[in-house]
Design an enzyme around this catalytic site. Structure first.
Site, PDB file in Angstrom:
ATOM      1  N   ASN B 134       0.987  -1.105   0.018  1.00 40.97           N
ATOM      2  CA  ASN B 134      -0.041  -0.285  -0.113  1.00 40.97           C
ATOM      3  C   ASN B 134       1.040   1.166   0.054  1.00 40.97           C
ATOM      4  O   ASN B 134       1.471   1.776   0.914  1.00 40.97           O
ATOM      5  CB  ASN B 134      -0.943  -0.040   1.334  1.00 40.97           C
ATOM      6  CG  ASN B 134      -1.809   1.322   1.217  1.00 40.97           C
ATOM      7  OD1 ASN B 134      -1.580   2.241   0.552  1.00 40.97           O
ATOM      8  ND2 ASN B 134      -2.468   1.342   2.298  1.00 40.97           N
ATOM      9  N   CYS B 137      -2.126   5.234   0.269  1.00 44.90           N
ATOM     10  CA  CYS B 137      -3.126   6.090   1.438  1.00 44.90           C
ATOM     11  C   CYS B 137      -2.616   7.377   1.328  1.00 44.90           C
ATOM     12  O   CYS B 137      -1.457   7.719   1.864  1.00 44.90           O
ATOM     13  CB  CYS B 137      -3.138   5.137   2.754  1.00 44.90           C
ATOM     14  SG  CYS B 137      -4.154   5.729   3.928  1.00 44.90           S
ATOM     15  N   ASN B 202      -5.516   4.225  -5.866  1.00 43.28           N
ATOM     16  CA  ASN B 202      -5.992   4.289  -4.408  1.00 43.28           C
ATOM     17  C   ASN B 202      -6.851   5.527  -4.417  1.00 43.28           C
ATOM     18  O   ASN B 202      -7.018   5.980  -5.302  1.00 43.28           O
ATOM     19  CB  ASN B 202      -4.630   4.428  -3.363  1.00 43.28           C
ATOM     20  CG  ASN B 202      -5.125   3.987  -2.107  1.00 43.28           C
ATOM     21  OD1 ASN B 202      -6.354   4.321  -1.504  1.00 43.28           O
ATOM     22  ND2 ASN B 202      -4.258   3.095  -1.564  1.00 43.28           N
ATOM     23  N   CYS B 379     -23.020  23.670 -36.716  1.00 46.22           N
ATOM     24  CA  CYS B 379     -22.984  22.593 -35.852  1.00 46.22           C
ATOM     25  C   CYS B 379     -21.298  22.193 -35.942  1.00 46.22           C
ATOM     26  O   CYS B 379     -20.692  21.688 -37.053  1.00 46.22           O
ATOM     27  CB  CYS B 379     -23.740  21.371 -35.931  1.00 46.22           C
ATOM     28  SG  CYS B 379     -23.584  20.156 -34.910  1.00 46.22           S
ATOM     29  N   CYS B 389     -29.497  15.749 -24.042  1.00 49.42           N
ATOM     30  CA  CYS B 389     -30.552  15.465 -24.483  1.00 49.42           C
ATOM     31  C   CYS B 389     -31.224  14.527 -23.435  1.00 49.42           C
ATOM     32  O   CYS B 389     -30.413  13.168 -23.058  1.00 49.42           O
ATOM     33  CB  CYS B 389     -30.761  15.233 -26.046  1.00 49.42           C
ATOM     34  SG  CYS B 389     -32.534  14.406 -26.250  1.00 49.42           S
TER      35      CYS B 389
HETATM   36  C1  LIG Z   1     -13.085   3.470   4.114  1.00 45.82           C
HETATM   37  C2  LIG Z   1     -11.964   3.051   3.086  1.00 45.82           C
HETATM   38  C3  LIG Z   1     -10.830   2.481   3.467  1.00 45.82           C
HETATM   39  C4  LIG Z   1      -9.741   2.289   2.582  1.00 45.82           C
HETATM   40  N1  LIG Z   1      -8.753   1.572   3.418  1.00 45.82           N
HETATM   41  C5  LIG Z   1      -7.472   1.327   2.539  1.00 45.82           C
HETATM   42  C6  LIG Z   1      -6.600   0.582   3.035  1.00 45.82           C
HETATM   43  O1  LIG Z   1      -6.378   0.093   4.212  1.00 45.82           O
HETATM   44  N2  LIG Z   1      -5.673  -0.063   2.162  1.00 45.82           N
HETATM   45  C7  LIG Z   1      -5.694   0.231   0.554  1.00 45.82           C
HETATM   46  O2  LIG Z   1      -4.872  -0.159  -0.017  1.00 45.82           O
HETATM   47  N3  LIG Z   1      -6.818   1.095   0.267  1.00 45.82           N
HETATM   48  C8  LIG Z   1      -7.633   1.426   1.024  1.00 45.82           C
HETATM   49  N4  LIG Z   1      -8.839   2.276   0.563  1.00 45.82           N
HETATM   50  C9  LIG Z   1      -8.891   2.466  -1.168  1.00 45.82           C
HETATM   51  C10 LIG Z   1      -9.630   1.142  -1.669  1.00 45.82           C
HETATM   52  O3  LIG Z   1      -9.019   0.187  -1.619  1.00 45.82           O
HETATM   53  C11 LIG Z   1      -9.879   1.702  -3.245  1.00 45.82           C
HETATM   54  O4  LIG Z   1      -8.442   1.739  -3.794  1.00 45.82           O
HETATM   55  C12 LIG Z   1     -10.540   2.726  -3.513  1.00 45.82           C
HETATM   56  O5  LIG Z   1     -11.572   2.881  -2.726  1.00 45.82           O
HETATM   57  C13 LIG Z   1     -11.043   3.069  -4.846  1.00 45.82           C
HETATM   58  O6  LIG Z   1     -12.111   2.031  -5.023  1.00 45.82           O
HETATM   59  P1  LIG Z   1     -13.574   2.337  -5.302  1.00 45.82           P
HETATM   60  O7  LIG Z   1     -13.876   3.484  -6.013  1.00 45.82           O
HETATM   61  O8  LIG Z   1     -14.218   1.303  -5.765  1.00 45.82           O
HETATM   62  O9  LIG Z   1     -13.942   2.761  -3.760  1.00 45.82           O
HETATM   63  C14 LIG Z   1      -9.793   2.513   1.277  1.00 45.82           C
HETATM   64  C15 LIG Z   1     -11.180   3.111   0.844  1.00 45.82           C
HETATM   65  C16 LIG Z   1     -12.229   3.321   1.803  1.00 45.82           C
HETATM   66  C17 LIG Z   1     -13.270   3.941   1.149  1.00 45.82           C
HETATM   67  S1  SF4 Z   2     -24.163  21.290 -29.170  1.00 50.70           S
HETATM   68 FE1  SF4 Z   2     -24.966  20.056 -30.747  1.00 50.70          FE
HETATM   69  S2  SF4 Z   2     -25.478  21.291 -32.212  1.00 50.70           S
HETATM   70 FE2  SF4 Z   2     -24.442  22.772 -30.906  1.00 50.70          FE
HETATM   71  S3  SF4 Z   2     -22.390  22.481 -32.014  1.00 50.70           S
HETATM   72 FE3  SF4 Z   2     -22.281  20.739 -30.514  1.00 50.70          FE
HETATM   73  S4  SF4 Z   2     -23.057  19.081 -31.437  1.00 50.70           S
HETATM   74 FE4  SF4 Z   2     -23.550  20.969 -32.936  1.00 50.70          FE
END
Ligand SMILES: Cc1cc2nc3c(=O)[nH]c(=O)nc-3n(C[C@H](O)[C@H](O)[C@H](O)COP(=O)(O)O)c2cc1C
Ligand code: SF4
Ligand SMILES: Cc1cc2nc3c(=O)[nH]c(=O)nc-3n(C[C@H](O)[C@H](O)[C@H](O)COP(=O)(O)OP(=O)(O)OC[C@H]3O[C@@H](n4cnc5c(N)ncnc54)[C@H](O)[C@@H]3O)c2cc1C
Lengths: 463, 423
Positions: B134, B137, B202, B379, B389
């Protein structure tokens, strides 16, 4: 969000061969049932529901809902403000365009107006619940107890408004905001017009009409004088003499009659009177028949029938002389009546009222049809409904006598006061709006009339 | 049926879905539940030296976007707060109970060879499948010269990796921090140090929001806040780019994709950009382990539809199309097309283009009805309206000049340094 449905007590009796006649009574249901039946039919959104719903809104450009709202509320903006956690701004956006936005949120036929135009209706037949969100925002502001707008410095100008219905109140508020002093003359003992005396009780539960008026009046500069009737206590001439401008928000004081023998039976009533009594009296003191027939095809017929059921009438039938598509009551309103177990019979008109002494017993109907020229005609085919009570809801009319007791009189055409786009009558300095002028007879259109007239009066006075 | 078996850095798992080192993998209790739910592997929550670290209360912050919860997620937790031996005993038992699943142990100890050597010996005893270093972090541990404090200095990455390769026979995975300007530098360092693979990303240093009543950054701890590590759906695009850069520059370096993976389609995208497997944290923390069922099922069904027989067969297939801007065809032209029958008249295509872009969508009224029409000549084919849209399929971007020859910036007349000019 589910609407509350009718609750009843007791089991159905063999009503087809009812034994008693003239069975009219108050207190058919116990107090708990009555309270349930006349509570808020559509409870408010929870804060969480409101945010989820608000986030569905696309914030359209040139939004069709805005155009569909007779008062032109900036719907996408007020909804976005709910989503962003700015409820004060949201409510002000609504009230800026429509000072009775809280009432309109509850009573507008949104399925015909903003919600029909919502692009989600086109996309997935599931519009944003604009009315419910509008209620959410306006309820929030009212709960704060502060006025949404400040009054401009006093101008010393005096304007009189006749009628404290939605049109009159909207006009008065608009003028008061500009700093003018407004006197409202109202013939009834309470303000609100049909908001107080006409709208179905479960649409404006918990004394909403009066609470909203108190909120509107916090702006200051508006005095209401009750039991003061135009044409009785004063005339248009005197008003024009004593005030800088006049606004007429008289509503519709008259009702149509069936023109049949027996209309004088005691239990043959105008639906409007029955509803007014129901709005003003404790529910357990309002008498209703066991079998009720309602004649008519508008919202008044729907409201009278539904509320008769909710008071405890066992059998309620609306009879309308044309088809469902011709009813002025919307499809949703017709469905609402039907879910309340009101039967609607189309293509029939009453021809004879039967009774014993002063008591109604039966109503005879002739089936109707359109003749080849498109005229509605009665056929020879008839049927009879047993009825203790008959409610007439066949249209209200503008009564012009109060304005006519004067030297100078504004023009009246097709039974309504003639106005231009700014709600000016043909008489200088006299404006009019709401049900007494042409156009849809809705709370929201009355508010728009009052708002436009206030703006025009202000322009007239200040330039 | 497609073969979902994954092989990352020589570690096999029945499917490519691993739980990343984080709370979901902090205890045997959680890991056993994860394996029961179907996860292919875990990277155990990072172990360190005793005495264990101490965590604060109020640890996570979240970003809600338009009512969508946890669109972004951040934490100020540290490595495991349980004694080392407790973790090691549980890891050993789990690997014994679930021999077909991958069990990798994440490690973070002070930057001395001695420390790494000591812990590696004890971890090897668990019979786990590998270790993940790791170096990522970004908070709490980095202030103690561990975590991203190591990962941000390629020389340290190389040095520690080399120590670990010397002191264990287990596969060594290096987990990279995205808090660097050039992700290729630490990746190359890990490779030089002998790593069997890298995993990324991470978390990103971030403040998820400010509590405006307390005037303190979230998550607030007794009136104060510090920066946290950001992850969840919001970081996926950042992670994809970093994975792709490594896969393009170092095709022989094994990569485990991490960052915002929530559904099978996210995983397919990481694999298409070179990942041999994927790791998930936030999505599991948000909705529980059951999400893996659709991840497996959805990926297999999609692979069957596309006739991809195995993960390896589709891996890195999008890398050949991931080029530098100067390799893009400047003669490629599209314009927006609006399907008037599908249009719901929200006007968003018009207002975005009108206010902020090219004034290429006219807002018309035809018989009083709104009608939005593209002005082809204006455009530029930017996609803005197509993205805004709300109706699927209503706006499409249609290719215009199928005949034109390819013209890249290297050869464009406006380029003063163009190849022809130099010649
Ligand atoms: C609450 C929490 C604790 C975490 N603790 C660790 C950790 O101890 N070690 C680690 O490598 N990453 C840790 N992470 C990072 C996650 O492993 C992961 O890389 C990151 O959340 C991105 O993935 P996600 O978008 O699916 O959450 C933690 C993430 C969260 C949310
Ligand atoms: S927003 Fe739509 S109509 Fe306007 S320039 Fe971009 S692609 Fe063309
Ligand atoms: C039963 C019923 C149900 C309805 N339901 C709905 C609904 O659900 N949604 C909706 O949008 N609309 C509904 N409407 C219509 C809506 O109530 C009216 O369109 C609206 O109230 C019109 O406002 P107004 O101010 O013009 O008139 P009113 O509300 O009628 O107010 C007129 C006021 O003027 C006073 N007045 C009249 N003559 C004089 C005089 N000579 N001197 C002094 N004061 C006078 C009256 O006492 C009254 O207070 C309903 C109407 C009825 C009858």
């Amino acid at each position: 969000m589910g609407a509350r449905t009718l609750t009843e007590t007791g089991t159905e009796t063999g009503t087809e061969t009812g034994t008693e006649i003239g069975d009219i009574a108050a207190g058919r249901l116990d107090a708990t049932r009555l309270a349930e039946n006349f509570a808020d039919a559509h409870p408010p959104l929870t804060p969480a529901q409101a945010v989820v719903e608000a986030n569905r809104c696309y914030f359209c450009h040139d939004a069709p809902c805005v155009e569909a709202c007779p008062t032109g509320i900036d719907v996408p903006s007020f909804i976005r403000k709910i989503a962003t956690g700015n409820p004060r701004g949201s409510a002000r956006t609504i009230l800026e365009a429509n000072i009775l936005g809280g009432s309109c949120a509850r009573v507008c036929p949104t399925e015909e107006l903003c919600e029909r135009a919502c692009v989600h209706t086109a996309q997935e037949h599931k519009p944003i619940q604009i009315g419910a969100l509008q209620r959410h925002a306006t309820d929030w502001l009212m709960a704060q107890g502060t006025a949404p707008f400040a009054r401009a410095a006093a101008t010393g100008r005096k304007i009189v408004v006749v009628g404290a219905g939605p049109a009159g109140l909207a006009c008065a508020h608009g003028l008061a905001r500009h700093g003018h002093d407004v006197t409202i003359f109202e013939m009834r003992p309470k303000p609100g017009g049909l908001n107080e005396y006409g709208i179905a009780a479960y649409k404006v539960a918990d004394d909403y009409a009066q609470r909203e008026i108190a909120f509107i009046l916090t702006i200051g500069g508006i005095t209401i004088e009750y039991d003061k009737a135009l044409g009785r206590d004063f005339t248009l001439d005197t008003l024009r003499r004593d005030f800088d401008a006049v606004f007429l928000g008289l509503g519709l004081a008259g009702v149509n009659a069936l023109g049949l023998d027996g209309e004088e039976f005691t239990s043959v009533r105008d639906a409007i009177d029955f509803i007014a009594e129901l709005r003003q009296m404790p529910k357990d003191s309002v008498a209703v028949g066991r079998r009720v027939v309602v004649i008519g095809g508008g919202n008044t017929a729907i409201d009278a029938a539904t509320q008769a059921r909710r008071l405890g009438a066992e059998e309620v039938t609306i009879v309308y002389r044309r088809g469902p598509e011709h009813m002025t009551a919307t499809g949703k309103e017709q469905q609402w009546a039907q879910t309340n177990n009101v039967r609607i019979r189309y293509w029939a008109a009453p021809t004879c009222l039967f009774g014993e002494e002063t008591t109604l017993t039966d109503v005879e109907f002739a089936r109707t049809k359109l003749d080849p020229s498109g005229q509605l005609t009665l056929t020879d085919e008839t049927f009879v409904l047993t009825a203790d009570m008959l409610l007439k809801a066949i249209g209200q009319t503008f009564v012009s006598t109060p304005i006519q007791r004067a030297d100078d009189v504004p023009a009246v055409r097709n039974g309504r006061i003639v106005v231009d786009a700014e709600r000016r009558t043909t008489l200088p300095g006299v404006y009019a709006g709401g049900d007494c002028v042409p156009g849809a007879d809705l709370t929201v259109t009355a508010v728009q009339d009052g708002k436009l007239a206030a703006a025009a009066i202000h322009r007239q006075l200040i330039g | 049926m497609a073969n979902l078996t994954a092989n990352f850095a020589g570690i096999r798992s029945p499917n490519p879905f691993w739980l990343a080192s984080a709370p979901p993998t902090d205890k045997a209790f959680n890991v056993a539940r994860a394996f029961k739910a179907g996860w292919g592997g875990v990277v155990w929550k990072t172990l360190g030296e005793d005495p264990p670290i101490v965590n604060v209360s109020s640890r996570y912050g979240g970003v809600s976007y338009n009512g969508t919860r946890v669109a972004g997620f951040s934490n100020i937790e540290l490595i495991t707060d349980r004694p080392l031996q407790v973790n090691l005993d549980e890891i050993k038992q789990i690997k014994r109970d679930w021999p077909d699943r991958a069990v990798v142990v994440s490690l973070m100890v002070p930057c001395t060879e001695d420390s790494w050597q000591r812990i590696l010996a004890r971890v090897e005893d668990t019979a786990c499948d590998g270790v993940e270093l790791n170096f990522g972090c970004p908070h709490g541990m980095s202030e103690r010269d561990m975590g991203s404090a190591v990962g941000q200095v390629p020389e340290y990455v190389e040095m520690v990796t080399r120590w670990c390769k010397q002191h264990t026979r287990m596969p060594v995975i290096v987990k990279l921090t995205p808090n660097v300007t050039d992700i290729l530098a630490p990746a190359a360092a890990a490779k030089r140090g002998g790593a069997d693979g890298v995993s990324l990303i991470n978390t990103l240093q971030a403040i998820t929001g400010v509590n405006l009543d307390l005037m303190a950054p979230e998550p607030v701890v007794d009136g104060l806040g510090s920066h946290g590590g950001y992850c969840g759906p919001a970081v996926k695009p950042i992670a994809l780019r970093m994975v792709a850069d490594i896969a393009r520059a170092m095709p022989n370096l094994q990569v485990s994709g991490i960052g915002g993976i929530s559904v099978w389609r996210d995983a397919a995208e990481f694999i298409a950009l070179g990942a041999a497997n994927v790791q998930v944290c936030t999505a599991a923390m948000h909705r529980g382990f059951k999400i893996v069922e659709d991840m497996i099922d959805g990926l297999a069904n999609w692979m069957d539809d596309k006739s991809w027989p195995s993960i390896e067969a589709m891996r890195a297939r999008a890398i050949r199309n991931y080029v530098h801007w100067s390799d893009l065809n400047l003669n490629y032209k599209t314009v927006a097309r609006i399907d008037q029958d599908l249009c719901i008249k929200c006007g968003l295509c018009h207002i975005g283009c009108e206010d902020t872009s090219h004034q290429a969508i006219a807002a018309l009224r035809v018989d009083g009805q709104r009608r939005y029409e593209v002005i082809d000549a204006e455009c530029v084919g930017c996609n803005l309206c197509f993205l805004a849209c709300p109706v699927d399929g209503c706006i499409t971007m249609v290719r215009q000049n199928t005949e034109a020859a390819v013209l890249t910036w290297d050869h464009h007349p406006n380029n003063p340094l163009r190849k022809e000019a130099a010649a």
